[in-house]
Structures are given as C-alpha cells and as structure tokens.
Design an enzyme around this catalytic site. Structure first.
Site, mmCIF file in Angstrom:
data_model
loop_
_atom_site.group_PDB
_atom_site.id
_atom_site.type_symbol
_atom_site.label_atom_id
_atom_site.label_comp_id
_atom_site.label_asym_id
_atom_site.label_seq_id
_atom_site.Cartn_x
_atom_site.Cartn_y
_atom_site.Cartn_z
ATOM 1 N N SER A 35 0.792 -1.231 0.000
ATOM 2 C CA SER A 35 0.000 0.000 0.000
ATOM 3 C C SER A 35 0.823 1.279 0.000
ATOM 4 O O SER A 35 0.268 2.369 -0.164
ATOM 5 C CB SER A 35 -0.955 0.016 1.196
ATOM 6 O OG SER A 35 -2.070 -0.826 0.945
ATOM 7 N N LYS A 67 0.366 3.707 -2.872
ATOM 8 C CA LYS A 67 -0.587 4.830 -2.869
ATOM 9 C C LYS A 67 0.121 6.178 -2.819
ATOM 10 O O LYS A 67 -0.450 7.195 -3.217
ATOM 11 C CB LYS A 67 -1.561 4.685 -1.696
ATOM 12 C CG LYS A 67 -2.477 3.466 -1.790
ATOM 13 C CD LYS A 67 -3.359 3.334 -0.567
ATOM 14 C CE LYS A 67 -4.381 2.196 -0.715
ATOM 15 N NZ LYS A 67 -3.772 0.856 -0.599
ATOM 16 N N SER A 81 -5.890 3.487 4.418
ATOM 17 C CA SER A 81 -5.260 2.760 3.306
ATOM 18 C C SER A 81 -6.313 2.127 2.405
ATOM 19 O O SER A 81 -6.157 1.005 1.912
ATOM 20 C CB SER A 81 -4.297 1.690 3.829
ATOM 21 O OG SER A 81 -3.390 1.316 2.812
ATOM 22 N N LYS A 93 3.356 6.653 5.325
ATOM 23 C CA LYS A 93 2.467 5.586 4.861
ATOM 24 C C LYS A 93 3.101 4.223 5.099
ATOM 25 O O LYS A 93 4.295 4.041 4.913
ATOM 26 C CB LYS A 93 2.207 5.774 3.361
ATOM 27 C CG LYS A 93 1.170 4.839 2.779
ATOM 28 C CD LYS A 93 -0.232 5.297 3.101
ATOM 29 C CE LYS A 93 -1.266 4.282 2.648
ATOM 30 N NZ LYS A 93 -1.265 3.046 3.470
#
Length: 429
Positions: free
Chosen positions: A72, A75, A136, A261
């Site tokens: 993820s 992203k 997320s 993140k």
C-alpha cells in the site's frame, strides 16, 4: 604467479569499494537489539534506507536496492500524481467524486483494505486523501486516480513514466493501490499481467518521498493524524486509526514523526515509509519486507527497528552552520562568503571546505540517494573585488557628486587659465 596477481587485484578492488562508500555495519535488528529490543533475526528487513529530506543525503542504508513489493505504499505515487494534477488546475480539494458501481464493488473485494462505501455517496478530494492515507482504502484511492485519468491503464502508465522520470530504477507498477494484481479481479487494468505485484525498493521510495515532501508538503497535514473521522455527522461517518505506529500519538510514537504511509500484504510482509523532524532536521526512512504477514509481532517490530534507527541517525548527524558569512582565507587568497552555509554534519567524518568557480561547499565522504543531488553551496568572491565593489556601492552618491564637482572645478580652472579677465569682470560686477 597469475593467482597471486588475481588475488591482489581482488583485494585492491574490494578495498576501493569499501573506502568509496560509507560503512553501515549494523543491521536494523542489531541496532534495535542494542537498544534492548531482543528480537530474532527472522525480523530482519529486506531493505532499509534513511535519507535527509532536504538534500537526499544517505544517512543509513542496508540493502536499499533489493526489489520488493511496496504494497500500500504504492498509494504514495498515486497521491503524488493527484497533487501534481491539482497544481495543474485539473481539480481541487473540494472537488467531489461519486461512489459509482465500480468503486463500490472494489470496496467489497475480499483481502483488500477498504472503508465502507455507500453507492451514490459523494466524497471530496480532501476526504479521499485522508481515507486513502489513514485507512489505506483501495476504493478511495481508485476514486482519486480517476480524477487524474479515468482510464486505469493510462493512469498506471503515468505512474511508471513518473517513476522513470524520478530515477526510480527498481520500480514498476501494475495497479494504483499496491494489492497483488490477482486480487483486483475484474478491475485489473487492461494490458497489465494478472499475477504480478507492484515492485520497488527502499531507495526508490526514499526518492519518491523526498520529491513528494519537497513539492507537496501539504501531504503532512493528512499523514500526521493518528486518528481521523471522515463524513462526520452523516450516515457515512467513519473513524480510522493510523497503521504508522511511529507517528506521534500512536502506540510506538516517536517525537517529531508526522508521516507518511505503511504497506503490508502476504507477499510484502510489513513495509513503512516514515518522515520526522528534530531540530529543523527532517529525515525520510523506508523499510521494506519485515516478514511475515501472519506473525503479529512483525507489524510492531517494524516500527521498533525504525525508531531505533532514527535514534542512531539523529545521534550521528545534525544540521549546523559550518561556515559564516564574511571574510575567509582560502589558500593564499582572501575571499568573501556571501551567506552563512548550513549543512549536515557527521560526527564520524570531519569535513573540509571546497572552493571552486565562485561556490563553496562542505566536503566529506558521503553519498546521495540520486546523482542529481549535491551538497548545499553558497557564493564567494575575491575579497579585494568585493571590498572595491562594496565601497563603490556604499558611497556611490558621494563618488558621483565628487566626480561632478571635480569636473566642474576643472572646467572653471581651464576657463580661468585662458580667459582670466572673465572672472575679474564677473567679480567687479
């Protein structure tokens, strides 16, 4: 004889490699255990790097170019492109996107991180950014990417083109969100293989994050929140808690950490991209491949190691004024430095000043995450030239006045020498 020559050649080659690159002898697990963590070698990440956000200087690395699924953290590239599109005026944070059938069905796919979308609900870009980062959510990330390009294949093409432009040499994307492509089912982008993972490296994600922070520091307004509520007071209200356990206010909060993140999957294990700031010194840490996904301690060991490495980095490096504005001696020449020079100081390497072509920088053995990055510089010039130029600048009015008065006096004297009676007549009158 040939064997002796060959061994000598290998020894010289190995020595030159070791001398040309900074040594980072301790692994993340070793650093964490030195600080009392007591974790096993099975938690050793597959790749780790720490860089200075300001100039891309490598402050720590351990296998930073090993290719690994970012999960993820993918992203972050989608969000980077969203910010770029907003800069181009294509939309803004108050632009709304409606949950259509596609986005709703993506939110229902199993094995994907998501939020609860309601068909027909409307989300602003501001809400989508927060949900994509903190929760997320794959579905809201697709909603964001659709604003940049409604065609998923063309958007992924743009992700890969941007990675190439940013010199992310180990990176290739197959979808905008980071899930293994086979989990996207019917929403796998046309032209991209079904059973592939996005692939990157810790080094590449340090490069991406440095560009994201330099160009769009607003991202920190979203990543710094340990808990968020979106669509408050509506039927779509949801509250999310960060997966970045090193964030201030989180379970393993580290002072100064305000982003960014995480990413995890059964193929990637646990990844994280972290940024934080102490004493005006912002760093970026990327750690990839803390295995395995089915081992609960791995998720938190990722952040224990990250925190320990940040301690090491902040204890070794700092930003300081290394050269003051003013007069200095460089060899046999006196020079004037026009501004204070601030740079990263390494306790383990004493630096020297390098003067060339009117620019001076602080020089010591170090590496940068990309060849485009260089140490900060300030301008200098020969002190005599500077003193003359400054004197002329400071006394320009007086100098001009003096020249004019001198010319006038000279003219009058010249006239007097040839026509003295003019002045006698003028005096008598």
């Amino acid at each position: 004889m040939m064997q002796i020559l060959f061994r000598s050649f290998l020894s010289v080659l190995l020595l030159s490699i070791l001398m040309s690159t900074p040594a980072y002898a301790k692994s993340p697990v070793e650093i964490a255990n030195e600080q009392g963590a007591q974790m096993g070698a099975q938690y050793e990440p597959n790749g780790t790097i720490v860089i200075a956000q300001k100039n891309g200087q490598v402050l720590y690395s351990d296998d930073p170019t090993i290719k690994w699924p970012p999960a993820s953290m993918s992203k972050l590239m989608t969000i980077y492109l969203v910010y770029e599109a907003m800069d181009q005026g294509k939309f803004n944070k108050q632009t709304e996107v409606t949950v259509n059938q596609k986005f709703y069905e993506i939110s229902q796919l199993p094995m994907l991180s998501n939020n609860h979308l309601r068909l027909g609900a409307r989300y602003t870009v501001d809400e989508l950014l927060q949900t994509s980062i903190t929760a997320s959510s794959n579905s809201t990330t697709y909603m964001l990417s659709s604003l940049v390009n409604k065609n998923d294949t063309q958007f992924i093409d743009l992700m890969n083109k941007t990675a190439e432009d940013l010199h992310m040499k180990d990176t290739h994307y197959y979808n905008p969100v980071g899930a293994p492509n086979n989990l996207m089912r019917q929403y796998k982008a046309e032209g991209y293989p079904e059973d592939e993972d996005n692939i990157s490296s810790a080094k590449d994600y340090a490069i991406l994050t440095q560009h994201l922070l330099n160009r769009h520091p607003d991202i920190l307004n979203y990543t710094k929140k340990a808990e968020v509520t979106v669509k408050k007071g509506t039927q779509d209200e949801e509250t999310f808690h960060t997966y970045n356990h090193s964030l201030e206010g989180a379970k393993l909060g580290y002072k100064g950490v305000d982003g960014l993140k995480t990413g995890s999957s059964d193929t990637a294990g646990f990844n994280t991209t972290i940024t934080g700031q102490k004493n005006d010194f912002r760093i970026v840490l990327v750690m990839m491949g803390v295995m395995d996904w089915y081992d609960p301690p791995a998720e938190f060991n990722r952040n224990i190691m990250a925190n320990a490495i940040m301690d090491e980095v902040y204890n070794r490096y700092s930003i300081k004024k290394v050269l003051s504005k003013g007069k200095h001696t460089f060899g046999d020449e006196e020079v004037y430095v026009h501004n204070d020079l601030y740079d990263i100081v390494d306790k383990e390497h004493k630096g020297t000043f390098h003067y060339k072509d009117g620019l001076v920088h602080y020089d010591y053995k170090r590496q940068f995450v990309d060849s485009d990055y260089q140490p900060p510089t300030v301008k200098y010039e020969n002190y005599r030239h500077y003193a003359i130029r400054t004197f002329i600048h400071d006394y320009y009015g007086w100098i001009i006045s003096g020249v004019i008065l001198s010319l006038l006096a000279g003219t009058l004297l010249l006239i007097y020498s040839f026509k003295p009676h003019y002045f006698r007549d003028l005096w008598n009158k």
